[in-house]
Design a protein around this motif. Structure first.
Motif, PDB file in Angstrom:
ATOM      1  N   ILE A  61      89.137  -1.186  38.770  1.00 41.88           N
ATOM      2  CA  ILE A  61      88.288  -0.163  38.152  1.00 41.88           C
ATOM      3  C   ILE A  61      87.377  -0.761  37.078  1.00 41.88           C
ATOM      4  CG2 ILE A  61      88.237   2.010  36.881  1.00 41.88           C
ATOM      5  CD1 ILE A  61      89.125   2.236  39.813  1.00 41.88           C
ATOM      6  N   PRO A  62      87.896  -1.568  36.113  1.00 38.37           N
ATOM      7  CA  PRO A  62      86.987  -2.176  35.135  1.00 38.37           C
ATOM      8  C   PRO A  62      85.917  -3.064  35.782  1.00 38.37           C
ATOM      9  CG  PRO A  62      89.247  -2.345  34.378  1.00 38.37           C
ATOM     10  CD  PRO A  62      89.305  -1.879  35.792  1.00 38.37           C
ATOM     11  N   VAL A  63      86.304  -3.827  36.802  1.00 34.72           N
ATOM     12  CA  VAL A  63      85.324  -4.675  37.493  1.00 34.72           C
ATOM     13  C   VAL A  63      84.246  -3.816  38.131  1.00 34.72           C
ATOM     14  CG1 VAL A  63      84.986  -6.313  39.381  1.00 34.72           C
ATOM     15  CG2 VAL A  63      86.975  -6.529  37.889  1.00 34.72           C
ATOM     16  N   MET A  64      84.661  -2.717  38.753  1.00 33.30           N
ATOM     17  CA  MET A  64      83.704  -1.811  39.377  1.00 33.30           C
ATOM     18  C   MET A  64      82.742  -1.221  38.352  1.00 33.30           C
ATOM     19  SD  MET A  64      84.344   1.896  41.049  1.00 33.30           S
ATOM     20  CE  MET A  64      84.373   2.510  39.355  1.00 33.30           C
ATOM     21  N   LEU A  65      83.268  -0.821  37.194  1.00 30.78           N
ATOM     22  CA  LEU A  65      82.422  -0.234  36.148  1.00 30.78           C
ATOM     23  C   LEU A  65      81.428  -1.259  35.609  1.00 30.78           C
ATOM     24  CD1 LEU A  65      85.085   1.887  34.227  1.00 30.78           C
ATOM     25  CD2 LEU A  65      83.299   2.717  35.768  1.00 30.78           C
ATOM     26  N   LEU A  66      81.863  -2.519  35.497  1.00 32.15           N
ATOM     27  CA  LEU A  66      80.957  -3.572  35.030  1.00 32.15           C
ATOM     28  C   LEU A  66      79.861  -3.860  36.055  1.00 32.15           C
ATOM     29  CD1 LEU A  66      83.460  -6.120  33.417  1.00 32.15           C
ATOM     30  CD2 LEU A  66      81.709  -4.776  32.225  1.00 32.15           C
ATOM     31  N   LYS A  67      80.214  -3.797  37.325  1.00 27.86           N
ATOM     32  CA  LYS A  67      79.264  -4.135  38.387  1.00 27.86           C
ATOM     33  C   LYS A  67      78.235  -3.039  38.634  1.00 27.86           C
ATOM     34  CE  LYS A  67      80.662  -8.210  39.910  1.00 27.86           C
ATOM     35  NZ  LYS A  67      79.764  -9.387  40.039  1.00 27.86           N
ATOM     36  N   GLY A  68      78.696  -1.782  38.607  1.00 21.57           N
ATOM     37  CA  GLY A  68      77.767  -0.717  38.982  1.00 21.57           C
ATOM     38  C   GLY A  68      77.924   0.579  38.228  1.00 21.57           C
ATOM     39  N   GLY A  69      78.892   0.653  37.340  1.00 18.80           N
ATOM     40  CA  GLY A  69      79.084   1.859  36.556  1.00 18.80           C
ATOM     41  C   GLY A  69      79.774   2.969  37.336  1.00 18.80           C
ATOM     42  N   PRO A  70      79.950   4.125  36.707  1.00 19.96           N
ATOM     43  CA  PRO A  70      80.651   5.254  37.332  1.00 19.96           C
ATOM     44  C   PRO A  70      80.015   5.716  38.642  1.00 19.96           C
ATOM     45  CG  PRO A  70      80.343   5.626  34.974  1.00 19.96           C
ATOM     46  CD  PRO A  70      79.539   4.413  35.331  1.00 19.96           C
ATOM     47  N   ALA A  71      78.732   5.397  38.844  1.00 11.13           N
ATOM     48  CA  ALA A  71      78.046   5.835  40.073  1.00 11.13           C
ATOM     49  C   ALA A  71      78.746   5.319  41.320  1.00 11.13           C
ATOM     50  CB  ALA A  71      76.590   5.353  40.053  1.00 11.13           C
ATOM     51  N   LEU A  72      79.436   4.167  41.201  1.00  8.60           N
ATOM     52  CA  LEU A  72      80.120   3.607  42.365  1.00  8.60           C
ATOM     53  C   LEU A  72      81.325   4.443  42.790  1.00  8.60           C
ATOM     54  CD1 LEU A  72      80.051  -0.275  41.869  1.00  8.60           C
ATOM     55  CD2 LEU A  72      78.720   1.123  43.446  1.00  8.60           C
ATOM     56  N   LEU A  73      81.767   5.353  41.930  1.00 11.33           N
ATOM     57  CA  LEU A  73      82.869   6.236  42.315  1.00 11.33           C
ATOM     58  C   LEU A  73      82.399   7.385  43.193  1.00 11.33           C
ATOM     59  CD1 LEU A  73      85.200   6.591  39.187  1.00 11.33           C
ATOM     60  CD2 LEU A  73      85.800   5.718  41.446  1.00 11.33           C
ATOM     61  N   ARG A  74      81.077   7.571  43.294  1.00  7.75           N
ATOM     62  CA  ARG A  74      80.540   8.647  44.126  1.00  7.75           C
ATOM     63  C   ARG A  74      80.427   8.155  45.561  1.00  7.75           C
ATOM     64  NH1 ARG A  74      77.357   9.789  39.408  1.00  7.75           N
ATOM     65  NH2 ARG A  74      75.594   8.596  40.221  1.00  7.75           N
ATOM     66  N   SER A  75      81.240   8.733  46.407  1.00  7.34           N
ATOM     67  CA  SER A  75      81.251   8.355  47.818  1.00  7.34           C
ATOM     68  C   SER A  75      80.449   9.361  48.641  1.00  7.34           C
ATOM     69  CB  SER A  75      82.696   8.310  48.334  1.00  7.34           C
ATOM     70  OG  SER A  75      82.726   8.208  49.739  1.00  7.34           O
ATOM     71  N   ARG A  76      79.827   8.881  49.703  1.00  9.55           N
ATOM     72  CA  ARG A  76      79.149   9.776  50.637  1.00  9.55           C
ATOM     73  C   ARG A  76      80.147  10.514  51.519  1.00  9.55           C
ATOM     74  NH1 ARG A  76      73.894   6.283  52.810  1.00  9.55           N
ATOM     75  NH2 ARG A  76      73.092   5.712  50.747  1.00  9.55           N
ATOM     76  N   ARG A  77      81.349   9.957  51.670  1.00 13.80           N
ATOM     77  CA  ARG A  77      82.391  10.572  52.492  1.00 13.80           C
ATOM     78  C   ARG A  77      83.705  10.589  51.722  1.00 13.80           C
ATOM     79  NH1 ARG A  77      80.796  10.328  57.902  1.00 13.80           N
ATOM     80  NH2 ARG A  77      82.383  11.943  58.192  1.00 13.80           N
ATOM     81  N   PRO A  78      83.783  11.374  50.630  1.00 16.06           N
ATOM     82  CA  PRO A  78      84.974  11.327  49.777  1.00 16.06           C
ATOM     83  C   PRO A  78      86.262  11.724  50.505  1.00 16.06           C
ATOM     84  CG  PRO A  78      83.550  13.171  49.181  1.00 16.06           C
ATOM     85  CD  PRO A  78      82.763  12.310  50.114  1.00 16.06           C
ATOM     86  N   LYS A  79      86.197  12.707  51.409  1.00 17.59           N
ATOM     87  CA  LYS A  79      87.406  13.125  52.129  1.00 17.59           C
ATOM     88  C   LYS A  79      87.930  11.988  53.008  1.00 17.59           C
ATOM     89  CE  LYS A  79      86.336  18.071  52.180  1.00 17.59           C
ATOM     90  NZ  LYS A  79      86.047  19.261  53.033  1.00 17.59           N
TER      91      LYS A  79
END
Length: 301
Positions: A61-79
């Motif tokens: 999660i910290p690596v993801m936030l550093l790389k692209g921020g919270p926007a990377l948690l938005r999935s086009r197919r969350p289900k």
């Protein structure tokens, strides 16, 4: 325990580099599995699985936030991402449940039935066409699994069914992965980490054992290795297609057997070695046929 590609991202292709990353992932996953088996001797398997996923989440999660921020948690197919995460955590939990009873090499060999199951589920749910050669290879691979498991003999253990169930759960997650288009690799990894942590956290109160300092250290090491292994797989599939790289995942059978012997003194018997060899040959042939079909589509006669 191995993984499927979570996403393809843009990078200069280098098949050799991809192969090396995948082989590195098999080493890392094998070490993590040996640590996991050690932990299951003193802690409940669901707690060990939670330690793996919680650490994985704390790393990714910290690596993801550093790389692209919270926007990377938005999935086009969350289900679909949640469904994939459930398949992956179910696979990990079932595999870990088998380790108190089976050598790492046996559990790993049985788990490698997953490519056969992925192929079958792809026919049912993705509408893929599979020819008689690949079905024949799948049947041979299943025979290899039966040689390792040996149902109907005194050597059979019901625990051997757990890696098969783990492979089935993994296959579901892998097939779902193929339907997730457009999400970044970090998005998929983050969903896997979060879904796994939430599900396993719900199981903790039922059988909690307070770990000591050594167990905490081993748990953190296991989780970090788990995260590194997944990232190596992402890097591997950046540099080459699955049909070329995936066969090298069978190197994990060698590491699992070697580390199991060095750490636990467990030597794979002739049945396990024979069955694992048949499973690997089946998988290699299936990957070869995948590559042939890909070339035929690209360069039709």
């Amino acid at each position: 325990m191995n993984s499927d590609p979570v996403a393809r991202t843009n990078a200069a292709p280098s098949p050799l580099r991809g192969i090396l990353f995948l082989i590195a992932s098999t080493v890392v996953f094998s070490i993590a599995d040996v640590i996991t088996k050690q932990l299951t001797s003193t802690l409940p398997p669901p707690e060990v699985a939670w330690m793996r996923y919680a650490t994985f989440a704390l790393v990714i999660i910290p690596v993801m936030l550093l790389k692209g921020g919270p926007a990377l948690l938005r999935s086009r197919r969350p289900k679909l991402q949640v469904l994939r995460g459930l398949g992956m955590v179910g696979s990990s939990l079932l595999f870990i449940e088998s380790l108190p009873y089976l050598p790492v090499a046996d559990a790993t060999a049985i788990f490698f039935v997953s490519p056969i199951l992925i192929m079958a589920l792809s026919v049912l749910f993705l509408g893929e066409t599979v020819g008689w050669r690949r079905w024949s290879a799948a049947a041979v691979g299943f025979i290899g699994v039966m040689i390792v498991v040996r149902p109907g003999t005194g050597a059979f253990q019901f625990a051997a069914l757990l890696p098969m169930m783990a492979a089935s759960s993994w296959a579901v997650g892998a097939v779902v992965t193929r339907k997730i288009v457009g999400d970044h690799a970090f998005t998929t990894l983050a969903y896997s980490a979060l879904v796994g942590t939430v599900v396993l956290s719900a199981l903790l109160p039922f059988n909690w054992v307070t770990p000591d300092a050594t167990e905490i250290g081993l748990g953190l090491s296991m989780g970090v290795l788990f995260a590194i292994g997944h990232w190596f797989i992402v890097l591997a599939y950046r540099h080459g297609n699955a049909s070329m790289i995936a066969p090298f995942s069978y190197v994990q059978l060698i590491w699992a057997g070697s580390l199991g012997y060095l750490v636990f003194g467990s030597v794979p018997d002739a049945w396990t070695i024979t069955g694992a060899g048949i499973i690997a040959l089946s998988g290699l042939y299936t990957a070869y046929r995948e590559r042939v079909r890909a070339l035929e589509k690209k360069f039709p006669a």
